[in-house]
Design an enzyme around this catalytic site. Sequence first.
Site, PDB file in Angstrom:
ATOM      1  N   GLY A 199     -19.049 -29.474   4.296  1.00  0.00           N
ATOM      2  CA  GLY A 199     -20.278 -29.723   5.032  1.00  0.00           C
ATOM      3  C   GLY A 199     -20.569 -28.616   6.002  1.00  0.00           C
ATOM      4  O   GLY A 199     -21.290 -28.785   6.971  1.00  0.00           O
ATOM      5  N   GLY A 200     -19.965 -27.442   5.778  1.00  0.00           N
ATOM      6  CA  GLY A 200     -20.098 -26.356   6.727  1.00  0.00           C
ATOM      7  C   GLY A 200     -19.495 -26.778   8.047  1.00  0.00           C
ATOM      8  O   GLY A 200     -18.498 -27.477   8.122  1.00  0.00           O
ATOM      9  N   SER A 286     -15.011 -25.351   1.058  1.00  0.00           N
ATOM     10  CA  SER A 286     -16.308 -24.907   1.543  1.00  0.00           C
ATOM     11  C   SER A 286     -16.260 -24.731   3.053  1.00  0.00           C
ATOM     12  O   SER A 286     -15.487 -23.937   3.555  1.00  0.00           O
ATOM     13  CB  SER A 286     -17.396 -25.882   1.106  1.00  0.00           C
ATOM     14  OG  SER A 286     -18.657 -25.301   1.228  1.00  0.00           O
TER      15      SER A 286
END
Length: 600
Positions: A199-200, A286
């Site tokens: 989700g960054g 991520s």
Amino acid sequence: MRYLFKESHVNGSNKQSTTFSNGRRVLLGGMAALGAGLVGSASVPRDLTTRSSEGTPSKPQAAAVPCAQNKVIRSDSTTVVETSAGKVRGFERNGVYIFKGIPYGASTSGSRRFMPASKPEPWTGIRNALAYGRICPQQDSAHFNMDGKNLANSDEDAFLLHRGSAATVPGEDCLRVNLWTPEINGSHKRPVMVFMHGGGFSGGSGHDLLSYDGESLAHNHDVVVVNHNHRLNVFGYLNLESIGGEEFSMSANVGMLDIVAVLDWVHTHIVAFGGDPGNVTIFGQSGGGGKVAALMAMPAAKGLFHRAIIQSGPFLKALNPDSSLRLAELLIAELGSKSQVKELQKISVDRLLGAAAEAMKKMPKTRPFQRDGYGWETAVGWGPTVDGHILPNHPFDPGAPTISSDVPLITGTNLNESVNGVDRPDAESMTTDEMNQLVRETFGSDGPAIIAAYREDYPLANPFGLWAAIATSQWRIPAIAQATRKASLGAAPAYSYIYSWRTPMLHKRPGTFHACEISFAFDNAEICDHYSAGDPGAFILSKQLSKAWVNFARTGNPNHDGLPEWPKYTAESRATMFFDTPSEVRHDPEGKGLKIITQS
């Protein structure tokens, strides 16, 4: 991207010529925002396929304990552990003890907003740890917009990644850990694997995807698995140091300091949960990979972890203080000239999030050219800042962090990342001419040479598959830089991988999209059946990948008898494990094409 950057998939309702003509916008737009999934909790993950010592499958077996015979125990005498803040009661299912929503910090609302986490408020009696806790408040759909697309509403993405399996409740009292372990209150010390969700640095949670569930990993591999929620976006990364003075000197990085608090909680308590505080691996996908990279450069985290895995999160740089300060100034202006820093601790969550979203829209939207690699620091907005004290330097620029030189690293990407076939029903119909046009628009006169080079690596790829691999160079370049810079320190080893297995679901069109490998890293091929599709090869690969991660956590070396020999990465050999059926090691994959991209 669903975990680091919210990928920008082409709208399948557009005509083919329109869909693929704006290649630069689609490619670079894929870096623009990070989205995490929504929710995930598990049923009973179990081994369905056995494997010989050579890694070949034998006949699929029934689950060790049929679902109808699950034995679940929640008992004050057998499922309670004492922490420094009080006793917690979890539950035990088929040999795995599960604890959810344990506080590792106090509420961050009011005067604690933008401040480093405080110790959790102690409680009396026994506190239930049976359900996931609150998640950090996140930008709602009314404020979120990226080129008209919101992939949280993507049907195929939600289906493949099992979004929506557990409820999420936002709130500033969100500092919680979840834990899966084979033993509590015992004497054994197992490797501990602490996962950073995607989700960054803006969204997501420790339970927004079903693949994050740690029961299979704990049960099948005898490890302790921890994940957590922490502050994100404006709550975790608002740079108020020059505006609010010394009191707010850590505000730009309190989201990362929350994760340090998680690791400190693990160091203090994990023995009671069957883990070894001297053998802790941090891994993340991520945006979670970006958090791993940042932790590797943080003095406060030194000694709290001993191995690191970065999955599709190849961050090289953090935000510069001028950029994050500008965003803070825009936010204060959005709230009105009379708003002072102290008032920011009093306004409502919704008002703060709304002002943050509007301020973000006014930030310069410069994005790096494809040749420069990931360049997330100019594309994402929220994230840690190089402030000179909490984060003294960029994580992997100009080199790997020397403060964690003794920490072995695995870093890698998926074959396709932000350009893939998810929610693109017309992807497979891309023509060679359309592919040539996209590459030419992105790379100019180097396009034909790049295509020829990638064709050598992927001779059987169709036009869209070749374009998707070339487009992933913006991920591959910084991942290779991480591995190369880590190896150049000459201390702990680096290992490189590319995950390339294609799900048979949706006629194999999705490809190896961003976040698809998480379920196999957690040995969750069984419960994440929308992705594995019950394919025998999926169960084999899930065992191979998860065992590599666990062996790395246990020893710092991912090799095991179910995989080909996985050499350490060096700038000369560039050995890279391709996780597939079968898996194989390639040397300098995509090297010729990437050299043209980076040096022209």
